[in-house]
Design a protein around this motif. Structure first.
Motif, PDB file in Angstrom:
ATOM      1  N   THR A 114     -27.806  23.327   0.119  1.00 54.84           N
ATOM      2  CA  THR A 114     -29.267  23.335   0.149  1.00 54.84           C
ATOM      3  C   THR A 114     -29.785  24.567   0.868  1.00 54.84           C
ATOM      4  OG1 THR A 114     -29.123  20.956   0.351  1.00 54.84           O
ATOM      5  CG2 THR A 114     -31.261  21.946   0.735  1.00 54.84           C
ATOM      6  N   GLU A 131     -29.316  27.734  -1.109  1.00 56.05           N
ATOM      7  CA  GLU A 131     -30.262  27.917  -2.205  1.00 56.05           C
ATOM      8  C   GLU A 131     -31.600  28.414  -1.726  1.00 56.05           C
ATOM      9  OE1 GLU A 131     -29.600  24.725  -5.704  1.00 56.05           O
ATOM     10  OE2 GLU A 131     -31.419  24.555  -4.510  1.00 56.05           O
ATOM     11  N   VAL A 151     -39.588  27.051  -2.244  1.00 54.37           N
ATOM     12  CA  VAL A 151     -38.676  26.162  -2.966  1.00 54.37           C
ATOM     13  C   VAL A 151     -39.447  25.066  -3.693  1.00 54.37           C
ATOM     14  CG1 VAL A 151     -37.118  24.266  -2.494  1.00 54.37           C
ATOM     15  CG2 VAL A 151     -36.584  26.503  -1.660  1.00 54.37           C
ATOM     16  N   LYS A 162     -42.581  24.614  -7.652  1.00 47.37           N
ATOM     17  CA  LYS A 162     -42.694  24.004  -8.974  1.00 47.37           C
ATOM     18  C   LYS A 162     -43.026  22.520  -8.891  1.00 47.37           C
ATOM     19  CE  LYS A 162     -39.629  27.165 -11.235  1.00 47.37           C
ATOM     20  NZ  LYS A 162     -38.290  27.391 -10.660  1.00 47.37           N
ATOM     21  N   SER A 174     -37.658  24.808 -15.160  1.00 43.74           N
ATOM     22  CA  SER A 174     -37.130  24.350 -13.877  1.00 43.74           C
ATOM     23  C   SER A 174     -35.619  24.264 -13.943  1.00 43.74           C
ATOM     24  CB  SER A 174     -37.711  22.990 -13.531  1.00 43.74           C
ATOM     25  OG  SER A 174     -37.360  22.067 -14.527  1.00 43.74           O
ATOM     26  N   LYS A 175     -34.969  25.068 -13.138  1.00 48.18           N
ATOM     27  CA  LYS A 175     -33.536  24.852 -12.953  1.00 48.18           C
ATOM     28  C   LYS A 175     -33.413  23.670 -12.022  1.00 48.18           C
ATOM     29  CE  LYS A 175     -33.075  28.630 -10.967  1.00 48.18           C
ATOM     30  NZ  LYS A 175     -32.484  29.580 -10.051  1.00 48.18           N
ATOM     31  N   SER A 185     -32.585  21.973  -8.989  1.00 51.12           N
ATOM     32  CA  SER A 185     -32.291  22.544  -7.685  1.00 51.12           C
ATOM     33  C   SER A 185     -32.106  21.405  -6.707  1.00 51.12           C
ATOM     34  CB  SER A 185     -33.455  23.453  -7.290  1.00 51.12           C
ATOM     35  OG  SER A 185     -33.763  23.280  -5.957  1.00 51.12           O
ATOM     36  N   ILE A 186     -31.085  21.518  -5.899  1.00 53.27           N
ATOM     37  CA  ILE A 186     -30.793  20.438  -4.970  1.00 53.27           C
ATOM     38  C   ILE A 186     -31.917  20.313  -3.951  1.00 53.27           C
ATOM     39  CG2 ILE A 186     -29.413  21.900  -3.451  1.00 53.27           C
ATOM     40  CD1 ILE A 186     -28.300  18.433  -4.089  1.00 53.27           C
ATOM     41  N   ASN A 187     -32.575  21.452  -3.677  1.00 50.19           N
ATOM     42  CA  ASN A 187     -33.700  21.417  -2.742  1.00 50.19           C
ATOM     43  C   ASN A 187     -34.810  20.525  -3.257  1.00 50.19           C
ATOM     44  OD1 ASN A 187     -33.914  23.155  -0.244  1.00 50.19           O
ATOM     45  ND2 ASN A 187     -32.784  24.479  -1.626  1.00 50.19           N
ATOM     46  N   ILE A 218     -26.296  11.730  -4.178  1.00 52.46           N
ATOM     47  CA  ILE A 218     -24.906  12.151  -4.299  1.00 52.46           C
ATOM     48  C   ILE A 218     -24.549  12.353  -5.771  1.00 52.46           C
ATOM     49  CG2 ILE A 218     -22.544  11.524  -3.785  1.00 52.46           C
ATOM     50  CD1 ILE A 218     -24.167  12.108  -1.355  1.00 52.46           C
ATOM     51  N   TYR A 230     -25.985  15.570  -6.937  1.00 51.34           N
ATOM     52  CA  TYR A 230     -25.242  16.707  -6.408  1.00 51.34           C
ATOM     53  C   TYR A 230     -23.923  16.886  -7.146  1.00 51.34           C
ATOM     54  CZ  TYR A 230     -22.740  19.576  -3.042  1.00 51.34           C
ATOM     55  OH  TYR A 230     -22.016  20.557  -2.456  1.00 51.34           O
ATOM     56  N   ASN A 231     -23.238  15.762  -7.413  1.00 50.91           N
ATOM     57  CA  ASN A 231     -21.962  15.841  -8.130  1.00 50.91           C
ATOM     58  C   ASN A 231     -22.144  16.427  -9.517  1.00 50.91           C
ATOM     59  OD1 ASN A 231     -20.574  14.779  -6.017  1.00 50.91           O
ATOM     60  ND2 ASN A 231     -20.585  12.697  -6.789  1.00 50.91           N
ATOM     61  N   MET A 286     -24.413  18.418 -10.486  1.00 45.05           N
ATOM     62  CA  MET A 286     -24.716  19.835 -10.406  1.00 45.05           C
ATOM     63  C   MET A 286     -23.456  20.646 -10.153  1.00 45.05           C
ATOM     64  SD  MET A 286     -28.071  20.958  -8.364  1.00 45.05           S
ATOM     65  CE  MET A 286     -27.171  21.749  -7.113  1.00 45.05           C
ATOM     66  N   GLU A 287     -22.610  20.166  -9.248  1.00 41.86           N
ATOM     67  CA  GLU A 287     -21.370  20.863  -8.944  1.00 41.86           C
ATOM     68  C   GLU A 287     -20.469  20.922 -10.166  1.00 41.86           C
ATOM     69  OE1 GLU A 287     -19.834  22.310  -6.011  1.00 41.86           O
ATOM     70  OE2 GLU A 287     -21.966  22.531  -5.689  1.00 41.86           O
ATOM     71  N   GLN A 316     -21.719  23.448 -12.562  1.00 43.08           N
ATOM     72  CA  GLN A 316     -21.466  24.805 -12.117  1.00 43.08           C
ATOM     73  C   GLN A 316     -19.999  25.167 -12.252  1.00 43.08           C
ATOM     74  OE1 GLN A 316     -21.756  25.964  -8.077  1.00 43.08           O
ATOM     75  NE2 GLN A 316     -23.308  27.477  -8.526  1.00 43.08           N
ATOM     76  N   PHE A 337     -15.267  18.344  -3.965  1.00 42.51           N
ATOM     77  CA  PHE A 337     -16.661  17.923  -3.927  1.00 42.51           C
ATOM     78  C   PHE A 337     -16.872  16.526  -4.443  1.00 42.51           C
ATOM     79  CE2 PHE A 337     -18.275  21.547  -2.186  1.00 42.51           C
ATOM     80  CZ  PHE A 337     -17.953  22.695  -2.862  1.00 42.51           C
ATOM     81  N   LEU A 338     -15.999  16.088  -5.322  1.00 42.01           N
ATOM     82  CA  LEU A 338     -16.197  14.784  -5.932  1.00 42.01           C
ATOM     83  C   LEU A 338     -15.342  13.734  -5.261  1.00 42.01           C
ATOM     84  CD1 LEU A 338     -16.112  15.794  -9.671  1.00 42.01           C
ATOM     85  CD2 LEU A 338     -18.103  15.236  -8.352  1.00 42.01           C
TER      86      LEU A 338
END
Lengths: 203, 639
Positions: free
Chosen positions: A167, A170, A187, A190, B458-459, B461-463, B518, B521-522, B524-525, B528, B619-620
């Motif tokens: 996080t 990013e 951030v 959007k 929109s990508k 994003s974890i944020n 979680i 996030y998984n 997304m990882e 990637q 990660f998983l």
């Protein structure tokens, strides 16, 4: 101040716009008459001790806050620095952040400063909930604390740590391994914050 | 060897002739055994269907090779033109062009499009604007129907002549057919203009939900026309019918959705047929709803929406990709076929042109839509937090396109009850052409002209995910403080109910305990990691072919002795050969993860995959089983 006292204050407000300046000088929170009345009755019903101010125990009695993962932080937001009692003015001031953004307010002159429910101020409120030590930066530890509160106990620390690292990576543009307020705003550019951080109650 | 083959062939030939002769009952017939014969009737049906689908796909291919054309004209217009040409061609050849059969349309062509829309429906904007969408769908459509029916009736009265026989009920029925905004046409046009999410979901949601209203009104007016007279009790029953149709459809869809989610819990050993369950349950939901005259579209949407979160947690990544691509493929082909058939049916169908009727219909469609949208928005804006501006209202009104559903419904009318069916059909086709061509073509420049907000790319994003969840918790808490049971409160309650009870039943294994953050996030990882693998492998493949000079350069700097190099080469060669022998057999019932690799750089890919898997497994990691509670809490406390 009892309800009648507040009503006297409100009597200052007339429906004509040219008295708006007088109104705002007396009462620098952008809420209407009916909204204030409703909030006052809610304040009164929460105030079990009948002493005109709310303590933390009064807030903790609210069932919704007890089961909310961010309950403690929300309660803290109502109490100004170092104090243990929240009076009605502070109560209203905090809640005024969640008023929907009106279209005609966008055109209002900005001489009185930005209203509490503008997008920037809403985001600042949320940012301050993350940033407990008030250094204007969300550090990795602060982020980890919030993540742990939201995610529960089943996830291992390493996994949470990698999420936090990801996080920050990013969002961080200046390389200080923390999220500053401007990075936070960027951030969330959007995300429709005006709608997400508004309550219909204060409409 | 060759001589023996020739003898065998000759023998076989003679046997064939003998058998052929024996099978002939007619002794006079001395026909030679047919080596090559034509039997078209045997394959006619599937052959023609495949030919149509092939034509549709080739057309789609062709359009994207002409970027000039596809930039100006929306695809749906071009497809209708192609349909017109094909229909004209068939007519020139002397045969009768096929008409868009209503049963084919409603049972085969429409469901894939609706399922695709429902499965990938963005839930958050939909629920946030649900009130607005419902108002437009129900009240807007009702207004359109009655306004159009009444004014048309008045116009027919005034006109006299051929139109005198059109009674009020027929006008109302015509109004109900032509008023409904069509999801297929809306999707086809709006996909290309990329407007912002709010407007897209408003128009699209309205087109989906007004199906219930259309179904009820259509059957109502048809029944009344058949029966002959209308009583107040009938009208009241009509209103009840609307609720039954809408809620019944949603209920049927929900039940099938839960069944599908439950079934997907147990598919961990038969991954290959997982997508099939999704498609079959959804289609069954649609058909079951249609059996009872409930709204099939709403059933399909409800099924897709209900089953999606649970099914996605249960199925494998490959099945998810399969479902996504199959749905997109089917809906794309269906859409193409629908528009082509619309063109063909225009050439085919019996037409009864009447200038007055058609022109009044078109004008009324536009007028009633604009009035309806403006009037309803005035009321809606009082309750909305983010108001709809004039520009938004214009796009919503202008985006009310009519399509093939209106045509098929009109086609289903019986000619006995409605002698002016041909006139209706002609008018509807004209309206469809007008909305698709004129409105479809001009909406893109208008959107640019009015500077309407476009969709933000929109990508994920974890944020955004973390902060959005944070804000939701915050707002639920604030609503609790205000004592206000609003939107966030109920959503929060639904989430908790979902987490505590439903996820336990419908999601198998440990995934049921996984928090949403979680799993996001998984995903997304994983995405990637896969992207990294693909980009690395393609880079290395191309590097191996083209980079002669850089290799020499690296060789200079490496300084390996010749024997060492020989040793390395021997090891590599040996390993490459070994991997070829190690290929496992391909079975139709199971999918081994690396059954297809036969590439010369397989070792390199293998090494990378191992490295990637190591990263992914880091990660998983399966969430650690909770240790004894007091110790765990102590750890949390100390953080």
């Amino acid at each position: 101040m009892g309800l009648q006292g507040w009503r006297n204050v409100l009597a200052l407000k007339t429906s004509k716009n040219n008295n708006r300046a007088a109104w705002q000088r007396a009462f620098p929170v952008p809420l209407s008459h009916s909204q204030i009345t409703r909030l006052y009755s809610r304040f009164h019903s929460l105030d079990k001790g009948e002493n005109g101010a709310l303590s933390r125990e009064d807030f903790q009695r609210i069932p919704e806050l007890a089961i909310n993962p961010l309950g403690d932080r929300i309660i803290n937001a109502f109490f100004p620095e170092g104090e243990d009692q929240a009076n009605f003015r502070g109560f209203m001031r905090t809640l005024a952040h969640f008023r929907p953004v009106e279209d005609n307010e966008k055109n209002k002159d900005l001489t009185s400063g930005e209203p509490l429910n503008s997008r920037t101020n809403k985001l600042l409120f949320a940012f301050r909930l993350y940033d407990l030590d008030r250094d204007d930066k969300i550090s990795r530890d602060e982020l980890l604390q919030v993540l742990r509160m939201m995610v529960g106990v089943n996830i291992s620390d390493e996994q949470l740590g990698s999420i936090a690292d990801r996080t920050i990576q990013e969002a961080d543009t200046n390389g200080d391994m923390c999220i500053s307020f401007s990075e936070f705003i960027k951030v969330l550019e959007k995300v429709d914050v005006e709608q997400k951080m508004s309550i219909r109650f204060l409409h | 060897m060759k001589k023996r083959m020739k003898m065998l062939l000759l023998l076989g030939f003679c046997c064939g002739m003998v058998f052929g002769d024996q099978n002939r009952s007619d002794p006079h017939d001395q026909r030679v055994f047919p080596v090559l014969s034509i039997n078209y009737d045997y394959v006619q049906m599937p052959f023609e269907v495949s030919l149509w689908i092939l034509l549709a796909s080739l057309m789609k291919l062709g359009f994207h090779l002409l970027p000039v054309l596809s930039g100006v004209v929306p695809e749906s217009c071009l497809l209708i033109v192609v349909g017109l040409l094909v229909g004209g061609l068939i007519r020139v050849m002397g045969k009768n062009p096929p008409v868009l059969d209503s049963q084919l349309f409603f049972l085969c062509l429409l469901p894939p499009i609706i399922l695709d829309a429902g499965y990938f429906l963005p839930i958050r904007p939909f629920t946030e604007n649900a009130g607005t969408i419902l108002t437009f769908a129900v009240l807007g459509t009702l207004w359109n129907v009655f306004f159009m029916g009444a004014v048309l009736y008045g116009a027919c009265r005034l006109e006299a002549g051929r139109l005198a026989s059109v009674d009020l009920l027929s006008c109302l029925l015509f109004g109900s057919i032509v008023s409904a905004v069509d999801p297929v046409a809306v999707l086809a046009v709006f996909e290309e203009i990329h407007i912002n999410e709010l407007l897209h979901i408003l128009v699209f949601g309205e087109s989906l939900l007004n199906d219930a209203v259309t179904v009820v009104l259509y059957h109502l007016f048809e029944e009344f026309a058949h029966a002959g007279e209308v009583t107040v009790g009938d009208v009241f029953l009509g209103v009840v019918c609307f609720f039954v149709v809408a809620l019944g459809g949603v209920l049927v869809g929900g039940v099938y959705g839960v069944l599908a989610a439950f079934t997907s819990r147990f598919t961990s050993h038969t991954r290959v047929i997982e997508p099939l369950f999704v498609f079959l349950y959804s289609y069954m939901a649609y058909l079951s709803a249609e059996v009872f005259h409930l709204s099939g579209i709403m059933a399909l949407i409800a099924c897709g929406v209900v089953m999606r979160p649970y099914v996605e947690a249960n199925i494998s990544h490959k099945s998810y990709t399969t479902i996504k691509y199959f749905l997109k493929m089917w809906s794309s082909v269906s859409e193409t076929l629908i528009f082509i058939f619309l063109g063909v049916s225009t050439v085919a169908g019996p037409h009864a042109w009447n200038w007055t009727f058609v022109s009044i219909t078109i004008v009324l469609c536009l007028l009633s839509r604009v009035l309806g949208v403006v009037g309803l928005t005035y009321i809606i804006n009082k309750y909305r937090m983010v108001k709809l501006s004039g520009k938004d209202q214009f796009i919503v009104a202008y985006g009310g396109l009519r399509g093939a559903i209106a045509f098929s419904l009109a086609f289903l009318l019986s000619s006995d009850d409605f002698p002016m069916k041909d006139m209706f059909l002609t008018a509807i086709i004209t309206v469809i052409f007008f909305t698709v061509f004129v409105q479809g073509m001009t909406i893109r420049p208008l959107v640019d002209l009015l500077a309407v907000k476009k969709r933000k790319q929109s990508k994920c994003s974890i944020n955004e995910e973390i902060h959005t969840q944070f804000l939701e918790h915050l707002l639920a808490g604030i609503e609790g403080v205000c004592g206000h049971y609003g939107h966030h409160h109920w959503r929060h309650k639904l989430n908790r109910f979902n987490k505590r009870y439903i996820k336990r039943c419908l999601i198998g294994g440990e995934r049921s305990q996984e928090p949403q953050l979680i799993s996001f996030y998984n995903k997304m990882e994983l995405k990637q990691a896969l992207m990294l693998l693909e980009s690395n492998s393609s880079a290395n493949l191309s590097a191996g072919v083209t980079a002669a000079i850089p290799r020499q350069r690296s060789r200079k700097t490496l300084n390996i002795s010749k024997e060492r190099e020989e040793e390395i080469r021997k090891i590599l060669r040996g390993n490459l050969q070994k991997t070829r022998q190690r290929l496992c057999s391909y079975s139709r019932h199971t999918l081994k993860p690396d059954a297809e690799d036969d590439d010369w750089s397989e070792t390199r890919l293998r090494k990378q995959r191992v490295e990637m898997e190591r990263r992914m497994s880091h990660f998983l990691t399966v969430p650690a089983l909770p240790e004894s509670p007091p110790a765990r809490r102590a750890r949390v406390e100390s953080v």
